[in-house]
Every structure is written in C-alpha cells, then in structure tokens.
Design a protein around this motif. Structure first.
Motif, PDB file in Angstrom:
ATOM      1  N   GLY A   7       0.794  -1.216   0.000  1.00 50.96           N
ATOM      2  CA  GLY A   7       0.000   0.000   0.000  1.00 50.96           C
ATOM      3  C   GLY A   7       0.828   1.268   0.000  1.00 50.96           C
ATOM      4  N   HIS A   8       2.147   1.140  -0.173  1.00 53.83           N
ATOM      5  CA  HIS A   8       3.050   2.284  -0.151  1.00 53.83           C
ATOM      6  C   HIS A   8       2.535   3.404  -1.042  1.00 53.83           C
ATOM      7  CE1 HIS A   8       6.800   4.577  -0.272  1.00 53.83           C
ATOM      8  NE2 HIS A   8       6.627   4.637  -1.594  1.00 53.83           N
ATOM      9  N   VAL A   9       2.659   4.637  -0.564  1.00 57.50           N
ATOM     10  CA  VAL A   9       2.353   5.803  -1.383  1.00 57.50           C
ATOM     11  C   VAL A   9       3.610   6.660  -1.460  1.00 57.50           C
ATOM     12  CG1 VAL A   9      -0.128   5.841  -0.900  1.00 57.50           C
ATOM     13  CG2 VAL A   9       1.405   7.069   0.596  1.00 57.50           C
ATOM     14  N   ALA A  81     -12.182   1.532  14.393  1.00 59.83           N
ATOM     15  CA  ALA A  81     -11.314   1.637  13.222  1.00 59.83           C
ATOM     16  C   ALA A  81     -10.780   0.251  12.876  1.00 59.83           C
ATOM     17  CB  ALA A  81     -10.164   2.598  13.489  1.00 59.83           C
ATOM     18  N   PRO A  82     -11.182  -0.295  11.740  1.00 56.69           N
ATOM     19  CA  PRO A  82     -10.616  -1.578  11.331  1.00 56.69           C
ATOM     20  C   PRO A  82      -9.197  -1.378  10.810  1.00 56.69           C
ATOM     21  CG  PRO A  82     -12.096  -0.771   9.642  1.00 56.69           C
ATOM     22  CD  PRO A  82     -12.164   0.202  10.787  1.00 56.69           C
ATOM     23  N   VAL A  83      -8.320  -2.300  11.133  1.00 59.85           N
ATOM     24  CA  VAL A  83      -6.944  -2.254  10.631  1.00 59.85           C
ATOM     25  C   VAL A  83      -6.568  -3.631  10.109  1.00 59.85           C
ATOM     26  CG1 VAL A  83      -6.260  -0.409  12.224  1.00 59.85           C
ATOM     27  CG2 VAL A  83      -5.802  -2.780  12.844  1.00 59.85           C
ATOM     28  N   PHE A  96       0.457  -2.020  10.618  1.00 57.96           N
ATOM     29  CA  PHE A  96      -0.926  -2.219  10.211  1.00 57.96           C
ATOM     30  C   PHE A  96      -1.450  -0.919   9.627  1.00 57.96           C
ATOM     31  CE2 PHE A  96      -0.671  -1.628  14.820  1.00 57.96           C
ATOM     32  CZ  PHE A  96      -1.513  -0.544  15.066  1.00 57.96           C
ATOM     33  N   VAL A  97      -2.492  -1.049   8.805  1.00 60.52           N
ATOM     34  CA  VAL A  97      -3.026   0.117   8.124  1.00 60.52           C
ATOM     35  C   VAL A  97      -4.519   0.246   8.422  1.00 60.52           C
ATOM     36  CG1 VAL A  97      -3.417  -1.059   5.917  1.00 60.52           C
ATOM     37  CG2 VAL A  97      -3.048   1.389   5.945  1.00 60.52           C
ATOM     38  N   THR A  98      -4.923   1.472   8.810  1.00 64.93           N
ATOM     39  CA  THR A  98      -6.311   1.776   9.103  1.00 64.93           C
ATOM     40  C   THR A  98      -7.132   1.695   7.818  1.00 64.93           C
ATOM     41  OG1 THR A  98      -5.618   3.252  10.878  1.00 64.93           O
ATOM     42  CG2 THR A  98      -7.879   3.485  10.110  1.00 64.93           C
ATOM     43  N   GLY A  99      -8.262   1.019   7.924  1.00 61.02           N
ATOM     44  CA  GLY A  99      -9.109   0.819   6.760  1.00 61.02           C
ATOM     45  C   GLY A  99      -8.699  -0.379   5.942  1.00 61.02           C
ATOM     46  N   GLY A 100      -7.635  -1.046   6.363  1.00 62.97           N
ATOM     47  CA  GLY A 100      -7.099  -2.148   5.579  1.00 62.97           C
ATOM     48  C   GLY A 100      -6.501  -1.622   4.291  1.00 62.97           C
ATOM     49  N   LEU A 101      -5.898  -2.498   3.524  1.00 62.44           N
ATOM     50  CA  LEU A 101      -5.293  -2.065   2.263  1.00 62.44           C
ATOM     51  C   LEU A 101      -6.339  -1.556   1.279  1.00 62.44           C
ATOM     52  CD1 LEU A 101      -2.488  -4.717   1.816  1.00 62.44           C
ATOM     53  CD2 LEU A 101      -2.216  -2.265   2.245  1.00 62.44           C
ATOM     54  N   GLU A 102      -7.595  -1.948   1.484  1.00 60.54           N
ATOM     55  CA  GLU A 102      -8.666  -1.467   0.594  1.00 60.54           C
ATOM     56  C   GLU A 102      -8.793   0.057   0.669  1.00 60.54           C
ATOM     57  OE1 GLU A 102     -13.465  -1.961  -0.116  1.00 60.54           O
ATOM     58  OE2 GLU A 102     -12.499  -3.193   1.405  1.00 60.54           O
ATOM     59  N   TYR A 103      -8.712   0.635   1.875  1.00 63.29           N
ATOM     60  CA  TYR A 103      -8.850   2.087   2.036  1.00 63.29           C
ATOM     61  C   TYR A 103      -7.507   2.771   2.272  1.00 63.29           C
ATOM     62  CZ  TYR A 103     -13.771   1.054   2.086  1.00 63.29           C
ATOM     63  OH  TYR A 103     -15.020   0.602   1.736  1.00 63.29           O
ATOM     64  N   ASN A 104      -6.558   2.077   2.923  1.00 64.88           N
ATOM     65  CA  ASN A 104      -5.165   2.524   3.012  1.00 64.88           C
ATOM     66  C   ASN A 104      -5.018   3.954   3.558  1.00 64.88           C
ATOM     67  OD1 ASN A 104      -2.443   1.874   2.652  1.00 64.88           O
ATOM     68  ND2 ASN A 104      -2.389   2.750   0.606  1.00 64.88           N
ATOM     69  N   TRP A 125       3.490   7.082  12.543  1.00 62.71           N
ATOM     70  CA  TRP A 125       2.132   7.320  12.034  1.00 62.71           C
ATOM     71  C   TRP A 125       2.282   8.008  10.692  1.00 62.71           C
ATOM     72  CZ3 TRP A 125      -0.241  12.140  11.046  1.00 62.71           C
ATOM     73  CH2 TRP A 125      -1.631  12.135  10.901  1.00 62.71           C
ATOM     74  N   THR A 126       1.784   7.374   9.640  1.00 65.67           N
ATOM     75  CA  THR A 126       1.865   7.950   8.305  1.00 65.67           C
ATOM     76  C   THR A 126       0.461   8.075   7.740  1.00 65.67           C
ATOM     77  OG1 THR A 126       3.996   6.858   7.949  1.00 65.67           O
ATOM     78  CG2 THR A 126       2.874   7.730   5.998  1.00 65.67           C
ATOM     79  N   LEU A 127       0.028   9.298   7.540  1.00 65.34           N
ATOM     80  CA  LEU A 127      -1.261   9.553   6.912  1.00 65.34           C
ATOM     81  C   LEU A 127      -1.063   9.379   5.409  1.00 65.34           C
ATOM     82  CD1 LEU A 127      -4.217  10.394   7.059  1.00 65.34           C
ATOM     83  CD2 LEU A 127      -3.448  12.792   7.056  1.00 65.34           C
ATOM     84  N   ARG A 128      -1.545   8.253   4.895  1.00 69.65           N
ATOM     85  CA  ARG A 128      -1.336   7.926   3.488  1.00 69.65           C
ATOM     86  C   ARG A 128      -2.309   8.662   2.581  1.00 69.65           C
ATOM     87  NH1 ARG A 128      -0.040   1.442   3.242  1.00 69.65           N
ATOM     88  NH2 ARG A 128       2.192   1.659   3.647  1.00 69.65           N
ATOM     89  N   LYS A 129      -3.536   8.852   3.044  1.00 68.38           N
ATOM     90  CA  LYS A 129      -4.523   9.627   2.291  1.00 68.38           C
ATOM     91  C   LYS A 129      -5.608  10.081   3.255  1.00 68.38           C
ATOM     92  CE  LYS A 129      -7.649   6.031   0.600  1.00 68.38           C
ATOM     93  NZ  LYS A 129      -8.177   5.373  -0.584  1.00 68.38           N
TER      94      LYS A 129
END
Length: 166
Positions: A7-9, A81-83, A96-104, A125-129
């Motif tokens: 899911g890297h951005v 919050a699902p992760v 782990f990523v919040t929203g899973g890789l689907e929402y990333n 903590w990295t806010l990806r989007k």
C-alpha cells in the motif's frame, strides 16, 4: 528484505515518528507491540478492540492479512477503526493500516532495535490519504488527527516502557 510496505504511497499527506529506549529485551517489547487487544492499557486514545474472524472462522492472531477492530475514544467521542496487519518481522517490525489495504488511510508501524540489553522502540504514524471525515471537515480535522497521533504516540511509548520495565 525490502522496507517498502504494501500500500506504499510516494507522497504521504504527513508523517510523525517518535522513539523511546526501553530497559527490556526486544522479545518482551514485541509481545506488547503485537497484542493489539491490549493497547487500551497503554494508549491515550485506543481503548482496546477485537480480532475479526478470517475465512476459516477463526479470529486473527496478528499475522499478515489479519484484521483487527480498534475501539478509540477521545474528547467524549468513540469510534471503531478496522486495521489490517501488513508487515510482521518477529522482534523487529510490525505494521498495520487503518481501513485495511482497501482504504489505506493511516499506516501505524512499530520498529524494534536492540540497544545493549534493551530495546529502542520507534512508532510511526503515516497519513497515506485523507479519510472521508477529513475530506468532509477539511484541514482542521487533518490537523486535529495529526495532533492526536503525536500525543497518543508519546503516551503509548511511555506506557509501554513503564509496563515492560515493571
């Protein structure tokens, strides 16, 4: 092994990281970092949660692909919050990523490094989007989430240190 995570951005919205030295071996700290259902003992925002059941009907245990639902509370508001666990290198790296890789949406990462007889624990903590709530409420919501992350990370690291050293 590649450090790039699923899911890297290339250009995350923002990131914050903090570290603490803990007078306990990495194996002890690792046991805490991977016990998501115990985060309520250490976090200023997360109050605990539960592992979701996988396709086999069994609840997750913290392996890559497992899903966890965190229950959070701050300023009188509670939300879930699902992760999804996206990285696990025992005694070294857990993410782990919040929203899973689907929402990333947000990447949470814990990296452990031996330091003498102890461990340096780094939480990132990295806010990806932007989440839908951030889009709806604008920059003020983004700033508030970033502030919450900074204070929660520091509180979590200090509480994990105290628990591991007790």
């Amino acid at each position: 092994m590649s450090k790039q995570l699923p899911g890297h951005v290339d250009n995350p919205v923002m990131e914050h990281r903090d570290s603490i030295d803990i007078d306990a071996p990495p194996s002890k700290v690792w046991g805490m970092v991977t016990a998501l259902d115990r985060y309520g003992e250490w976090s200023s925002e997360n109050t605990g949660g539960y592992w979701r059941k996988g396709p086999d009907g069994e609840p997750g245990t913290g392996q890559v692909g497992d899903m966890f639902v965190g229950i959070n509370r701050r300023d009188g508001e509670e939300w879930k919050a699902p992760v999804e666990i996206i990285r696990r290198v025992d005694n070294e790296d857990f993410a782990f990523v919040t929203g899973g890789l689907e929402y990333n949406i947000v990447l949470w990462r814990y990296q452990l490094a031996p330091k003498g007889d102890g461990t340096t624990l780094t939480e990132t903590w990295t806010l990806r989007k932007h989440s839908p709530r951030m889009v709806e409420h604008g920059q003020g919501e983004v700033d508030q989430r970033a502030h919450n992350a900074r204070t929660s990370i520091r509180a979590t690291l200090e509480a994990m240190k105290a628990a591991a050293e007790a």
